[in-house]
Motif scaffolding. Structure first.
Motif, PDB file in Angstrom:
ATOM      1  N   GLN A 111       3.586  -2.404 -13.204  1.00 57.78           N
ATOM      2  CA  GLN A 111       4.102  -1.370 -14.102  1.00 57.78           C
ATOM      3  C   GLN A 111       2.963  -0.434 -14.505  1.00 57.78           C
ATOM      4  O   GLN A 111       1.791  -0.824 -14.522  1.00 57.78           O
ATOM      5  CB  GLN A 111       4.701  -2.006 -15.359  1.00 57.78           C
ATOM      6  CG  GLN A 111       5.829  -2.997 -15.084  1.00 57.78           C
ATOM      7  CD  GLN A 111       7.027  -2.348 -14.427  1.00 57.78           C
ATOM      8  OE1 GLN A 111       7.468  -1.270 -14.828  1.00 57.78           O
ATOM      9  NE2 GLN A 111       7.542  -2.991 -13.380  1.00 57.78           N
ATOM     10  N   GLU A 112       3.312   0.792 -14.876  1.00 55.98           N
ATOM     11  CA  GLU A 112       2.293   1.725 -15.365  1.00 55.98           C
ATOM     12  C   GLU A 112       1.669   1.164 -16.637  1.00 55.98           C
ATOM     13  O   GLU A 112       2.366   0.655 -17.515  1.00 55.98           O
ATOM     14  CB  GLU A 112       2.911   3.104 -15.614  1.00 55.98           C
ATOM     15  CG  GLU A 112       3.309   3.821 -14.332  1.00 55.98           C
ATOM     16  CD  GLU A 112       3.672   5.278 -14.563  1.00 55.98           C
ATOM     17  OE1 GLU A 112       3.311   5.823 -15.636  1.00 55.98           O
ATOM     18  OE2 GLU A 112       4.302   5.875 -13.664  1.00 55.98           O
ATOM     19  N   GLY A 113       0.351   1.238 -16.719  1.00 59.34           N
ATOM     20  CA  GLY A 113      -0.370   0.760 -17.893  1.00 59.34           C
ATOM     21  C   GLY A 113      -0.393  -0.747 -18.053  1.00 59.34           C
ATOM     22  O   GLY A 113      -0.696  -1.264 -19.128  1.00 59.34           O
ATOM     23  N   GLU A 135      -4.226   7.266  -7.345  1.00 58.68           N
ATOM     24  CA  GLU A 135      -2.904   6.643  -7.449  1.00 58.68           C
ATOM     25  C   GLU A 135      -2.921   5.370  -8.286  1.00 58.68           C
ATOM     26  O   GLU A 135      -1.922   5.025  -8.915  1.00 58.68           O
ATOM     27  CB  GLU A 135      -2.347   6.360  -6.052  1.00 58.68           C
ATOM     28  CG  GLU A 135      -2.033   7.627  -5.276  1.00 58.68           C
ATOM     29  CD  GLU A 135      -1.325   7.361  -3.951  1.00 58.68           C
ATOM     30  OE1 GLU A 135      -0.962   6.200  -3.679  1.00 58.68           O
ATOM     31  OE2 GLU A 135      -1.148   8.330  -3.192  1.00 58.68           O
ATOM     32  N   TRP A 136      -4.020   4.658  -8.298  1.00 55.92           N
ATOM     33  CA  TRP A 136      -4.100   3.399  -9.034  1.00 55.92           C
ATOM     34  C   TRP A 136      -4.302   3.606 -10.535  1.00 55.92           C
ATOM     35  O   TRP A 136      -3.991   2.731 -11.334  1.00 55.92           O
ATOM     36  CB  TRP A 136      -5.229   2.525  -8.499  1.00 55.92           C
ATOM     37  CG  TRP A 136      -5.042   2.079  -7.082  1.00 55.92           C
ATOM     38  CD1 TRP A 136      -3.916   2.225  -6.312  1.00 55.92           C
ATOM     39  CD2 TRP A 136      -6.006   1.416  -6.257  1.00 55.92           C
ATOM     40  NE1 TRP A 136      -4.123   1.699  -5.060  1.00 55.92           N
ATOM     41  CE2 TRP A 136      -5.392   1.198  -4.998  1.00 55.92           C
ATOM     42  CE3 TRP A 136      -7.312   0.985  -6.456  1.00 55.92           C
ATOM     43  CZ2 TRP A 136      -6.058   0.566  -3.941  1.00 55.92           C
ATOM     44  CZ3 TRP A 136      -7.981   0.360  -5.410  1.00 55.92           C
ATOM     45  CH2 TRP A 136      -7.351   0.153  -4.163  1.00 55.92           C
ATOM     46  N   LYS A 138      -2.847   5.166 -12.898  1.00 49.23           N
ATOM     47  CA  LYS A 138      -1.696   5.060 -13.815  1.00 49.23           C
ATOM     48  C   LYS A 138      -1.332   3.613 -14.133  1.00 49.23           C
ATOM     49  O   LYS A 138      -0.672   3.328 -15.132  1.00 49.23           O
ATOM     50  CB  LYS A 138      -0.478   5.780 -13.227  1.00 49.23           C
ATOM     51  CG  LYS A 138       0.080   5.136 -11.962  1.00 49.23           C
ATOM     52  CD  LYS A 138       1.214   5.986 -11.387  1.00 49.23           C
ATOM     53  CE  LYS A 138       1.730   5.373 -10.088  1.00 49.23           C
ATOM     54  NZ  LYS A 138       2.723   6.268  -9.438  1.00 49.23           N
ATOM     55  N   PHE A 139      -1.763   2.682 -13.282  1.00 46.99           N
ATOM     56  CA  PHE A 139      -1.456   1.266 -13.529  1.00 46.99           C
ATOM     57  C   PHE A 139      -2.422   0.615 -14.517  1.00 46.99           C
ATOM     58  O   PHE A 139      -2.186  -0.494 -14.983  1.00 46.99           O
ATOM     59  CB  PHE A 139      -1.463   0.487 -12.208  1.00 46.99           C
ATOM     60  CG  PHE A 139      -0.424   0.970 -11.223  1.00 46.99           C
ATOM     61  CD1 PHE A 139       0.909   0.620 -11.394  1.00 46.99           C
ATOM     62  CD2 PHE A 139      -0.764   1.788 -10.159  1.00 46.99           C
ATOM     63  CE1 PHE A 139       1.887   1.066 -10.503  1.00 46.99           C
ATOM     64  CE2 PHE A 139       0.192   2.240  -9.264  1.00 46.99           C
ATOM     65  CZ  PHE A 139       1.521   1.879  -9.440  1.00 46.99           C
TER      66      PHE A 139
END
Length: 256
Positions: A111-113, A135-136, A138-139
């Protein structure tokens, strides 16, 4: 002219997987280097969520798990690597908080964060350094860390033979200052950058392959694809020994 200059990506995936599943490490590194990089990561607790991208059979992941708190998910495209990863976790009694899953770097099952730390040793090149960092991000939680190793030039100029080899194998290869600039541009505060020692290549990566190569050639005697693959691995080792002053792996650690 043989096929020693062929990129590893042009070989059969099953062949690559079988070969590298018999060695502890699928890329240059060492427990000491993993621990050094980990020393720059602050704030990990028992509830921390960590992901190791392109974990392979988990050589570096198990070192992480034995020296950092939290839940660790190892992600790799090869099911056989993940089978061995989970077996290795069980043998170390880490299966309660270390789990390997089959998956792709460009379709992450998070999930994001969600993550406190994203780790990747010798694997971000599969998606590309810049793309991976972008791309990574945001996670990661705000204040979360990314720690990756990436092949990099040590000098602004280098001999044509090694320049041409790497530009064909991985055109994204660049100098350390340019990689740090890419990390900043992707939205990270650079925390630390250091070059992996030579023994990460020789003692921990190439030397364990010598016996494996002999067994592999015996098993696949007369198989041109297998023979070309071993020739490729030996050529890469030869180039490293010849040109190690010009390139190597570098740990890049950043904070969101």
């Amino acid at each position: 002219m043989g096929n020693e200059n062929t990129s590893i990506h042009e070989f059969d995936f099953d062949l690559i997987c079988e070969y590298f599943s018999t060695v502890e490490r699928q890329g240059p590194g060492s427990p000491e280097v993993t621990l050094k990089a980990l020393s720059f990561i602050d704030g990990l607790t028992d509830t921390a969520r960590i992901a190791d991208m392109g974990c392979g059979t988990g050589g570096q992941t198990m070192v992480l798990a034995e020296n950092a708190p939290g839940q660790i998910t190892g992600l790799d495209l090869f099911p056989e690597f993940i089978r061995l990863f989970n077996r290795n976790a069980g043998q170390r009694n880490l299966q309660g908080r270390v789990r390997g899953v089959v998956g792709s770097m460009d379709q992450l099952p998070f999930q994001e964060g969600e993550l406190d730390l994203i780790w990747s040793e010798g694997a971000i090149y599969n998606i590309g350094f810049e793309r991976g960092l972008n791309e990574w991000r945001k996670f990661l939680k705000k204040g979360g860390y990314v720690a990756v190793t990436e092949v990099s030039w040590f000098t602004d100029e280098r001999p044509a033979e090694i320049n041409d080899f790497w530009m064909d194998a991985y055109p994204e290869i660049n100098t350390i200052p340019n990689k740090v600039a890419q990390m900043q541009k992707a939205g990270y505060l650079p925390v630390s950058t250091f070059i992996l020692p030579e023994n990460c290549w020789t003692e921990h990566f190439y030397q364990p392959q010598v016996e494996v190569q002999e067994l592999f050639l015996k098993k696949y005697a007369g198989n041109k694809t297998a023979e070309d693959f071993i020739a490729n691995q030996r050529h890469e080792m030869h180039l490293y020994n010849k040109y190690k002053d010009f390139y190597g792996y570098v740990f890049y650690i950043g904070k969101r």
